[in-house]
Motif scaffolding. Structure first.
Motif, PDB file in Angstrom:
ATOM      1  N   GLN A  17       0.857  -1.181   0.000  1.00  7.34           N
ATOM      2  CA  GLN A  17       0.000   0.000   0.000  1.00  7.34           C
ATOM      3  C   GLN A  17       0.894   1.231   0.000  1.00  7.34           C
ATOM      4  O   GLN A  17       1.968   1.235   0.593  1.00  7.34           O
ATOM      5  N   CYS A  18       0.441   2.268  -0.706  1.00 12.62           N
ATOM      6  CA  CYS A  18       1.286   3.433  -0.904  1.00 12.62           C
ATOM      7  C   CYS A  18       0.423   4.681  -1.054  1.00 12.62           C
ATOM      8  O   CYS A  18      -0.531   4.697  -1.835  1.00 12.62           O
ATOM      9  N   THR A  19       0.748   5.722  -0.280  1.00 14.02           N
ATOM     10  CA  THR A  19       0.073   7.021  -0.386  1.00 14.02           C
ATOM     11  C   THR A  19       0.959   8.061  -1.060  1.00 14.02           C
ATOM     12  O   THR A  19       0.569   9.221  -1.169  1.00 14.02           O
ATOM     13  N   PHE A  20       2.179   7.662  -1.475  1.00 14.36           N
ATOM     14  CA  PHE A  20       3.128   8.544  -2.172  1.00 14.36           C
ATOM     15  C   PHE A  20       3.554   9.742  -1.331  1.00 14.36           C
ATOM     16  O   PHE A  20       3.930  10.780  -1.870  1.00 14.36           O
ATOM     17  N   GLU A  21       3.511   9.591  -0.022  1.00 18.06           N
ATOM     18  CA  GLU A  21       3.948  10.679   0.850  1.00 18.06           C
ATOM     19  C   GLU A  21       5.436  10.598   1.184  1.00 18.06           C
ATOM     20  O   GLU A  21       5.935  11.383   1.974  1.00 18.06           O
ATOM     21  N   THR A  22       6.153   9.632   0.621  1.00 19.70           N
ATOM     22  CA  THR A  22       7.599   9.540   0.795  1.00 19.70           C
ATOM     23  C   THR A  22       8.290   9.746  -0.550  1.00 19.70           C
ATOM     24  O   THR A  22       7.705   9.495  -1.611  1.00 19.70           O
ATOM     25  N   LEU A  23       9.550  10.193  -0.499  1.00 13.51           N
ATOM     26  CA  LEU A  23      10.273  10.551  -1.721  1.00 13.51           C
ATOM     27  C   LEU A  23      10.555   9.357  -2.615  1.00 13.51           C
ATOM     28  O   LEU A  23      10.726   9.508  -3.824  1.00 13.51           O
ATOM     29  N   GLN A  67      -5.576  19.821  -7.874  1.00  9.77           N
ATOM     30  CA  GLN A  67      -6.298  20.335  -6.711  1.00  9.77           C
ATOM     31  C   GLN A  67      -6.377  19.331  -5.578  1.00  9.77           C
ATOM     32  O   GLN A  67      -7.433  18.871  -5.186  1.00  9.77           O
ATOM     33  N   GLY A  68      -5.211  19.008  -5.051  1.00  7.39           N
ATOM     34  CA  GLY A  68      -5.163  18.213  -3.823  1.00  7.39           C
ATOM     35  C   GLY A  68      -5.094  16.731  -4.076  1.00  7.39           C
ATOM     36  O   GLY A  68      -5.771  16.207  -4.936  1.00  7.39           O
ATOM     37  N   ASP A  69      -4.262  16.040  -3.284  1.00  4.11           N
ATOM     38  CA  ASP A  69      -4.202  14.587  -3.454  1.00  4.11           C
ATOM     39  C   ASP A  69      -5.357  13.952  -2.704  1.00  4.11           C
ATOM     40  O   ASP A  69      -6.127  14.597  -2.017  1.00  4.11           O
ATOM     41  N   HIS A  70      -5.477  12.634  -2.842  1.00  2.71           N
ATOM     42  CA  HIS A  70      -6.615  11.950  -2.245  1.00  2.71           C
ATOM     43  C   HIS A  70      -6.341  11.529  -0.815  1.00  2.71           C
ATOM     44  O   HIS A  70      -7.266  11.302  -0.051  1.00  2.71           O
ATOM     45  N   THR A  71      -5.075  11.427  -0.423  1.00  2.00           N
ATOM     46  CA  THR A  71      -4.753  10.993   0.926  1.00  2.00           C
ATOM     47  C   THR A  71      -5.157  12.028   1.953  1.00  2.00           C
ATOM     48  O   THR A  71      -5.687  11.697   3.013  1.00  2.00           O
ATOM     49  N   LEU A  72      -4.937  13.306   1.652  1.00  2.00           N
ATOM     50  CA  LEU A  72      -5.080  14.346   2.661  1.00  2.00           C
ATOM     51  C   LEU A  72      -6.335  15.182   2.512  1.00  2.00           C
ATOM     52  O   LEU A  72      -6.550  16.110   3.279  1.00  2.00           O
ATOM     53  N   THR A  73      -7.189  14.860   1.557  1.00  2.00           N
ATOM     54  CA  THR A  73      -8.340  15.721   1.336  1.00  2.00           C
ATOM     55  C   THR A  73      -9.334  15.691   2.483  1.00  2.00           C
ATOM     56  O   THR A  73     -10.170  16.573   2.599  1.00  2.00           O
ATOM     57  N   HIS A  74      -9.233  14.683   3.357  1.00  2.00           N
ATOM     58  CA  HIS A  74     -10.156  14.645   4.491  1.00  2.00           C
ATOM     59  C   HIS A  74      -9.571  15.336   5.712  1.00  2.00           C
ATOM     60  O   HIS A  74     -10.209  15.392   6.749  1.00  2.00           O
ATOM     61  N   THR A  75      -8.355  15.874   5.603  1.00  2.00           N
ATOM     62  CA  THR A  75      -7.721  16.535   6.734  1.00  2.00           C
ATOM     63  C   THR A  75      -7.763  18.039   6.534  1.00  2.00           C
ATOM     64  O   THR A  75      -8.294  18.542   5.553  1.00  2.00           O
ATOM     65  N   ASP A 124      -3.451   7.742  -6.823  1.00  2.00           N
ATOM     66  CA  ASP A 124      -3.003   7.852  -5.428  1.00  2.00           C
ATOM     67  C   ASP A 124      -3.534   6.640  -4.656  1.00  2.00           C
ATOM     68  O   ASP A 124      -4.406   5.910  -5.134  1.00  2.00           O
ATOM     69  N   ASN A 125      -2.996   6.457  -3.461  1.00  2.00           N
ATOM     70  CA  ASN A 125      -3.516   5.476  -2.499  1.00  2.00           C
ATOM     71  C   ASN A 125      -3.672   4.080  -3.095  1.00  2.00           C
ATOM     72  O   ASN A 125      -4.774   3.529  -3.182  1.00  2.00           O
ATOM     73  N   ILE A 126      -2.544   3.476  -3.481  1.00  2.00           N
ATOM     74  CA  ILE A 126      -2.546   2.121  -4.029  1.00  2.00           C
ATOM     75  C   ILE A 126      -2.616   1.110  -2.891  1.00  2.00           C
ATOM     76  O   ILE A 126      -1.909   1.231  -1.883  1.00  2.00           O
ATOM     77  N   THR A 149     -10.446   5.274   4.499  1.00  2.00           N
ATOM     78  CA  THR A 149      -9.144   5.522   5.103  1.00  2.00           C
ATOM     79  C   THR A 149      -8.049   4.968   4.193  1.00  2.00           C
ATOM     80  O   THR A 149      -8.137   3.818   3.742  1.00  2.00           O
ATOM     81  N   PRO A 150      -6.996   5.729   3.887  1.00  2.00           N
ATOM     82  CA  PRO A 150      -5.960   5.234   2.977  1.00  2.00           C
ATOM     83  C   PRO A 150      -5.268   3.953   3.467  1.00  2.00           C
ATOM     84  O   PRO A 150      -4.896   3.118   2.654  1.00  2.00           O
TER      85      PRO A 150
END
Length: 625
Positions: free
Chosen positions: A279-285, A309-317, A436-438, A528-529
């Motif tokens: 699983q991956c949210t692409f929040e690391t380099l 316009q915003g990634d899918h991981t953080l749109t609920h924050t 996003d969010n694999i 939830t991602p």
């Protein structure tokens, strides 16, 4: 939005409902405006998979000696701190033939749930010395821990829900109820005066310090009593939380909590999930070890914010932007592609499900293709298989969608790959394809997923009994089906209703009718991602031969929709009677977890033949070898 007044309620077709993402092999029938809804629609309440099962009430007449309502008596047994009560994995089991088809299917699905969340595994009985014998006996109950030999676990009448099966399996794996742990007095108060004297033994505190596993007291545990168990006065709880806020939270009957899973992983020394591959949210380099394959000078970009316009991981924050992968389709030549490959995976099963979120705001000819690349042991490329393609013309722009693709691996190793292809160059300024969010699991994908856009707005604007109608989907066996959703159920405030229907298709003449012994599984997906933290909500039932159309004598409700149903203009199809739950899910649960996100919900639907589960009993002592 199209609105048609029918008798005393309204029916809505959302513009977004034209597009749905579904797993391979499932199709969406056309959704044509405006909707016409027949007043002949019949809604039938399903009795299977009841809500808020009252285990003490069900077990009142059980002949089995029980403590704490559902623990079969082997006193002083506690797997906590005693390794002889642990199960060796995988745990052998037999499903008794007395269990209903829905109960058997739920048990097998719960096994999959444990495999995803923990390292606990199960296997069919094969002459093993100790095994679980799951049967339909008198009530919902289990022994604590492993006792040796054939160990009964009862999933009796009205016990056929995922929450009850989880609860009883956790007992069998070694757990008592949360309210009996040694430090409970710091968190709850037991009101002895509110219960009959012969019920007090159900609230005795355990004197085992190790029973906490160094985890906080868990108000959300699926092993916690609700406030009213064993009360002799409906106005007086037997349990109250010392912090008033948690009083309405104890006793949930939906899913294992995070701490339930943490304790189980601790007890069985689990270090990873059995079924989760990636699983991956692409929040690391390092973008989760994915590999860029440069073609035609096009590349996937590790993007942050931007025109998507915003990634899918953080749109609920409260954060406005995050990271995702982006292919800019506003420049380059038509037909140029960019490819991003995963690292190698070594599957243990032949079936995997690839889930991801995506957004397309470029031209209608932009394409996102999913590939599976399989390898033999010598690293030679064995096969590249196109799993599916999504095009820009199929999707609602500017919103995130959810996709599931079923993979079938028949080699030792494989990769998956995302291939983006440019359509008409510059069709949309700053257009692009993003994902996003694999999540990659060794499980089956849902058969179909309905994206209900702006569900939060529907809760605010619709009246009781107003309906939102899904398109029709076609399942693996060729049957068409869909849902009717009532955001406000009508009869009881604070609930959403869902009813399942069969839909006619062009191939109905080739299918077997009536469509009985099929499990209908409806799930509101937690968004939830992190899949290990999800609390999706499911209910199910099995179609039966004795379920007749109330308006057409001697006609099965599960017969061909053109015979058992009525014509609907919006899909140019027939839709059969509706079967489901007026109180499918509470609004409290929808909001408490990540079931509503950005105002949207996703509902998965499975229609699966379970007739192969009729005979599952095995002779004790027999072995396949």
């Amino acid at each position: 939005m199209a609105i048609v007044m029918i008798v005393a309620h309204r029916v809505f077709l959302l513009e977004i409902c034209i597009f749905y993402i579904f797993s391979s092999g499932v199709e969406s029938l056309p959704c044509v405006h405006p909707i016409v809804w027949s007043p002949l629609l019949q809604e039938h309440e399903v009795t299977e998979n009841p809500e808020n099962v009252n285990i003490p009430q069900i077990n009142l007449n059980s002949s089995m000696p029980l403590i704490e309502a559902d623990i079969a008596v082997e006193l002083d047994r506690n797997a906590i701190g005693n390794e002889s009560y642990f199960w060796k994995l995988p745990i052998p089991y037999i499903l008794g033939d007395g269990l209903g088809l829905n109960a058997k299917a739920i048990i097998l699905q719960t096994f999959e749930h444990f495999r995803l969340k923990t390292c606990i595994d199960f296997k069919p009985y094969d002459g093993d010395d100790a095994f679980l014998h799951l049967q339909k006996l008198d009530g919902c109950w289990s022994f604590i821990g492993r006792i040796g030999g054939g160990q009964n676990l009862s999933i009796g009448e009205r016990c056929d829900s995922a929450a009850v099966v989880q609860h009883e399996l956790l007992h069998a794996l070694g757990f008592f109820h949360e309210h009996s742990r040694s430090d409970r007095d710091d968190y709850i108060t037991i009101h002895w005066e509110a219960m009959e004297p012969d019920a007090k033994h159900n609230f005795i505190k355990k004197n085992v310090e190790k029973d906490t596993f160094n985890t906080p007291y868990d108000y959300f545990s699926i092993m916690h009593y609700p406030p009213w168990f064993f009360s002799n006065d409906k106005n007086k709880p037997t349990i109250s939380t010392n912090i008033l806020h948690f009083q309405k939270l104890i006793g949930q009957t939906y899913d294992m909590s995070d701490n339930d899973i943490a304790k189980l992983n601790h007890l069985y020394n689990c270090t990873s999930s059995l079924a989760l591959l990636d699983q991956c949210t692409f929040e690391t380099l390092n973008i989760c070890g994915m590999i860029q394959q440069t073609v035609n000078d096009q590349q996937w970009i590790h993007a942050f914010g931007g025109n998507i316009q915003g990634d899918h991981t953080l749109t609920h924050t409260n954060q406005n932007f995050g990271h995702y992968m982006l292919l800019n389709t506003s420049f380059g030549r038509e037909g140029h592609v960019a490819v991003l490959e995963s690292r190698y995976f070594h599957p243990k099963r032949k079936e995997q499900c690839l889930e991801f979120s995506f957004k397309m705001n470029g031209g209608p000819q932009d394409r996102l293709a999913i590939w599976m690349i399989m390898y033999e042991e010598d690293d030679a490329e064995q096969k590249a298989e196109n799993v599916g393609v999504i095009t820009g013309k199929e999707v609602k722009l500017e919103i995130w969608h959810l996709a599931h693709f079923q993979l079938q691996s028949n080699t030792k190793r494989f990769r998956y790959a995302f291939q983006g292809m440019l359509g008409e160059t510059g069709a949309v300024k700053d257009g692009g394809i993003a994902f996003d969010n694999i999540i990659l699991t060794e499980t089956s994908c849902p058969m179909a997923v309905w994206h209900v856009h702006n569900f939060s707005s529907l809760l605010f604007s619709l009246l009781p009994n107003d309906k939102v109608i899904s398109p029709c989907f076609i399942g693996h066996d060729g049957y068409g089906f869909g849902l009717v959703l009532k955001p406000h159920g009508g009869k009881v405030k604070g609930y959403t209703s869902i009813f399942f229907q069969l839909c006619s298709t062009k191939d109905d003449g080739k299918l077997i009718w009536p469509a009985i012994n099929q499990q209908v599984l409806i799930t509101v997906l937690d968004q939830t991602p992190d899949v290990l933290l999800r609390r999706s909500f499911s209910r199910s039932f099995v179609t039966k031969i004795d379920e007749l159309h109330s308006g057409k004598p001697n006609t099965s409700a599960w017969h061909q929709p053109s015979m058992a149903g009525s014509y609907h203009q919006h899909c140019d199809c027939f839709r059969g009677p509706g079967y489901g739950w007026t109180k499918f899910i509470s609004h409290v649960y929808l909001r408490r977890y990540k079931l509503i996100r950005n105002g949207d919900i996703f509902i998965s639907i499975d229609f699966q033949d379970v007739s192969n589960l009729h005979q599952t009993e095995r002779p004790i002592g027999s072995s396949s070898t």
